[in-house]
Design a protein around this motif. Structure first.
Motif, PDB file in Angstrom:
ATOM      1  N   GLU B  60       0.830  -1.199   0.000  1.00  0.00           N
ATOM      2  CA  GLU B  60       0.000   0.000   0.000  1.00  0.00           C
ATOM      3  C   GLU B  60       0.874   1.263   0.000  1.00  0.00           C
ATOM      4  OE1 GLU B  60      -3.053  -0.211   2.932  1.00  0.00           O
ATOM      5  OE2 GLU B  60      -4.250   1.347   1.957  1.00  0.00           O
ATOM      6  N   MET B  61       2.007   1.204   0.712  1.00  0.00           N
ATOM      7  CA  MET B  61       2.928   2.337   0.745  1.00  0.00           C
ATOM      8  C   MET B  61       3.482   2.598  -0.665  1.00  0.00           C
ATOM      9  SD  MET B  61       5.610   2.602   3.926  1.00  0.00           S
ATOM     10  CE  MET B  61       6.879   1.622   3.105  1.00  0.00           C
ATOM     11  N   ALA B  62       3.855   1.525  -1.357  1.00  0.00           N
ATOM     12  CA  ALA B  62       4.387   1.660  -2.721  1.00  0.00           C
ATOM     13  C   ALA B  62       3.309   2.190  -3.665  1.00  0.00           C
ATOM     14  CB  ALA B  62       4.926   0.319  -3.205  1.00  0.00           C
ATOM     15  N   VAL B  63       2.071   1.732  -3.467  1.00  0.00           N
ATOM     16  CA  VAL B  63       0.947   2.208  -4.276  1.00  0.00           C
ATOM     17  C   VAL B  63       0.734   3.707  -4.047  1.00  0.00           C
ATOM     18  CG1 VAL B  63      -1.589   2.159  -4.357  1.00  0.00           C
ATOM     19  CG2 VAL B  63      -0.287   0.035  -4.594  1.00  0.00           C
ATOM     20  N   ASP B  64       0.817   4.130  -2.783  1.00  0.00           N
ATOM     21  CA  ASP B  64       0.674   5.554  -2.469  1.00  0.00           C
ATOM     22  C   ASP B  64       1.775   6.375  -3.143  1.00  0.00           C
ATOM     23  OD1 ASP B  64      -1.610   5.282  -0.989  1.00  0.00           O
ATOM     24  OD2 ASP B  64      -0.589   5.109   0.934  1.00  0.00           O
ATOM     25  N   GLU B  65       2.976   5.790  -3.225  1.00  0.00           N
ATOM     26  CA  GLU B  65       4.079   6.477  -3.892  1.00  0.00           C
ATOM     27  C   GLU B  65       3.757   6.680  -5.372  1.00  0.00           C
ATOM     28  OE1 GLU B  65       7.882   4.510  -3.405  1.00  0.00           O
ATOM     29  OE2 GLU B  65       8.785   5.828  -4.912  1.00  0.00           O
ATOM     30  N   GLU B  69       3.403  10.485  -6.859  1.00  0.00           N
ATOM     31  CA  GLU B  69       4.356  10.951  -7.883  1.00  0.00           C
ATOM     32  C   GLU B  69       3.685  11.207  -9.230  1.00  0.00           C
ATOM     33  OE1 GLU B  69       8.238   9.778  -8.328  1.00  0.00           O
ATOM     34  OE2 GLU B  69       8.643   9.451  -6.200  1.00  0.00           O
ATOM     35  N   THR B  70       2.790  10.301  -9.634  1.00  0.00           N
ATOM     36  CA  THR B  70       2.139  10.506 -10.931  1.00  0.00           C
ATOM     37  C   THR B  70       1.223  11.727 -10.887  1.00  0.00           C
ATOM     38  OG1 THR B  70       0.508   8.824 -10.296  1.00  0.00           O
ATOM     39  CG2 THR B  70       2.223   8.140 -11.808  1.00  0.00           C
ATOM     40  N   THR B  71       0.543  11.935  -9.755  1.00  0.00           N
ATOM     41  CA  THR B  71      -0.335  13.102  -9.642  1.00  0.00           C
ATOM     42  C   THR B  71       0.458  14.396  -9.827  1.00  0.00           C
ATOM     43  OG1 THR B  71      -1.831  11.923  -8.150  1.00  0.00           O
ATOM     44  CG2 THR B  71      -1.958  14.322  -8.121  1.00  0.00           C
ATOM     45  N   ALA B  72       1.643  14.463  -9.207  1.00  0.00           N
ATOM     46  CA  ALA B  72       2.494  15.655  -9.342  1.00  0.00           C
ATOM     47  C   ALA B  72       2.928  15.861 -10.798  1.00  0.00           C
ATOM     48  CB  ALA B  72       3.717  15.517  -8.441  1.00  0.00           C
ATOM     49  N   ALA B  86       3.997  11.141 -18.969  1.00  0.00           N
ATOM     50  CA  ALA B  86       4.530  11.229 -17.613  1.00  0.00           C
ATOM     51  C   ALA B  86       3.843  10.203 -16.710  1.00  0.00           C
ATOM     52  CB  ALA B  86       4.344  12.633 -17.066  1.00  0.00           C
ATOM     53  N   PHE B  87       2.536  10.095 -16.839  1.00  0.00           N
ATOM     54  CA  PHE B  87       1.760   9.127 -16.053  1.00  0.00           C
ATOM     55  C   PHE B  87       2.265   7.706 -16.298  1.00  0.00           C
ATOM     56  CE2 PHE B  87      -1.941   6.161 -16.285  1.00  0.00           C
ATOM     57  CZ  PHE B  87      -2.241   6.096 -14.942  1.00  0.00           C
ATOM     58  N   LEU B  88       2.394   7.346 -17.582  1.00  0.00           N
ATOM     59  CA  LEU B  88       2.785   5.967 -17.929  1.00  0.00           C
ATOM     60  C   LEU B  88       4.213   5.655 -17.489  1.00  0.00           C
ATOM     61  CD1 LEU B  88       1.235   5.605 -21.494  1.00  0.00           C
ATOM     62  CD2 LEU B  88       0.438   4.533 -19.377  1.00  0.00           C
ATOM     63  N   SER B  89       5.143   6.565 -17.778  1.00  0.00           N
ATOM     64  CA  SER B  89       6.551   6.237 -17.503  1.00  0.00           C
ATOM     65  C   SER B  89       6.851   6.282 -16.003  1.00  0.00           C
ATOM     66  CB  SER B  89       7.491   7.145 -18.297  1.00  0.00           C
ATOM     67  OG  SER B  89       7.244   8.482 -18.002  1.00  0.00           O
ATOM     68  N   THR B  90       6.272   7.236 -15.281  1.00  0.00           N
ATOM     69  CA  THR B  90       6.509   7.313 -13.840  1.00  0.00           C
ATOM     70  C   THR B  90       5.956   6.075 -13.139  1.00  0.00           C
ATOM     71  OG1 THR B  90       6.283   9.713 -13.956  1.00  0.00           O
ATOM     72  CG2 THR B  90       6.155   8.730 -11.775  1.00  0.00           C
TER      73      THR B  90
END
Lengths: 203, 203
Positions: B60-65, B69-72, B86-90
Motif C-alpha cells: 500500500e505504501m508503494a501504491v501511495d508512492e 508521484e504521478t499526480t504531481a 509522464a503518467f505511464l513512464s513514472t
C-alpha cells in the motif's frame, strides 16, 4: 480405413463437446463420453490418451469455429467499422455459446491444462492477422493511415482482450470467468474502444 | 505515546520494504525484519499480526508512492500527451524500482494474499481519476471531445493495463511477472496506444 478412423475421432469430439459444453471439464468423465457413443473406454483412450488431451482438441475445434466465422464476417463487411463490429460480436457470441468450453481459458486460472495453453497462442496469432485484415480494409476504403499494420493490430487486439481484465478488476474475482451478462458489458467496452482507436488512425 | 507508536510502525514498514524489495515475500521472514531493527518478534507481531498483513501495508505504501508521484507529474505537464507520457513512464518506473514488491500483484497468481488483493481496487479507482484528469486537460487545452470522461478514462486505463496480458500471451507464461526488460516493451506499446487513442478523441 483412415477415413473410418477419422469418422470415429470426429464422433468422439462431437460427443465430448456436448458433454463439456454442458458440464465443463471437471464434471465430465471419459466413461460418460464412451457411454454416450456406446464405445468402449479403451477405444476412447486409443484416440485421446487422456481427458485433457480430448478437452484440448474440443477447445481447438471451438477456436477454429471462431476463426472461420469471423473471417467470413470480415470479408463480407462494408468498411472498417462494420468489419470490426462483426469481428467483436461474432467472436464473443461463439465464446458465450460455448461458455463451458472457454471457461477455462477465460478464467486465467493457473491449472490450465498444458494442451489447452498451447492452443491459445495459435488463436492469438490468427486474431492479429484478422485485425490486420480489418485495418487494411480501413486503409483502402476509409482513409486510415497506419505506419505498421501488424504492430498496430497487435496493440488494438491486446487492448480489446484487456477489457476482460477490467471486468475482473471490478468484480475483484481474478480467477472466475465472466458471467454471460458480463460478456455483453465487455462487448460494449470493446466497441467503444475500437471506435475511438480507429478514429485515432484517421489523419 | 501515539506518536512513538507511529514512529515504530513506520520503522517496521521501512525495514520490511527493504527486505521485500530485495528478497520478495516468500524469502523474507518476520524474524529477519525484527533482527534488522533489533526489535523483538513479539513487538513486530503487535503491529502486524502476520507477514501477509505487513506485506500488504508495504504494498500500500508503494501504491501511495505511485499515486503521489504521478499526480504531481500530471499537474506539471503541458498538454494531454505530455501528461499521459509522464503518467505511464513514472508509474512503470516505480513498479520497476519496487519490482519484488509488485511482483505478486503483477503475476496474476491465484495465491495473492487477500490483504494485497484489497489494495488493488483502490489503486485502480485512483488511476481512473488520474486518467480522467488527463482527459480533462485535453478537453480544455488540446481540443479533445469526450462524451463521458469517466467511462472513457476507464476504457483507456483498462486497455493500457491490458498490455501486460499481451506480453503474457506472447511469452506463454501466464503466471510469471514480466521481466525488467519486458517492462520497457510494455511501456512502448502503452505509449503507442495512448497516442492513437487520444488522437481518436479529436473531433
Amino acid at each position: 480405413m483412415a477415413k473410418n478412423a477419422d469418422a470415429k475421432r470426429m464422433k468422439i469430439l462431437e460427443a465430448a463437446k456436448r458433454r463439456f459444453a454442458h458440464f465443463g471439464l471437471a464434471k465430465t468423465t471419459m466413461a460418460e463420453i464412451a457411454q454416450d457413443l456406446s464405445f468402449s473406454k479403451a477405444l476412447l483412450y486409443y484416440y485421446f490418451p487422456d481427458k485433457n488431451r480430448l478437452y484440448a482438441s474440443v477447445f481447438e475445434m471451438a477456436v477454429d469455429e471462431i476463426i472461420t466465422e469471423t473471417t467470413a464476417k470480415i470479408e463480407d463487411a462494408n468498411g472498417v467499422c462494420q468489419a470490426m463490429d462483426a469481428f467483436l460480436s461474432t467472436r464473443l457470441q461463439i465464446i458465450k455459446d460455448n461458455y463451458s468450453i472457454f471457461e477455462y481459458a477465460y478464467s486465467l486460472r493457473s491449472e490450465l491444462p498444458p494442451d489447452v495453453e498451447e492452443v491459445l497462442p495459435k488463436l492469438f496469432e490468427k486474431e492479429i492477422q484478422q485485425v490486420s485484415t480489418i485495418l487494411r480494409k480501413g486503409i483502402k476504403h476509409d482513409g486510415l493511415v497506419v505506419d505498421d499494420v501488424e504492430v498496430t493490430a497487435k496493440i488494438l487486439l491486446i487492448s480489446l482482450l484487456g477489457m476482460r481484465l477490467g471486468i475482473l478488476q471490478e468484480v475483484k474475482s481474478l480467477f472466475l470467468p465472466p458471467s454471460k451478462e458480463e460478456f455483453d458489458y465487455i462487448l460494449g467496452l470493446q466497441q467503444k474502444l475500437a471506435k475511438i482507436f480507429l478514429n485515432g488512425l484517421k489523419s
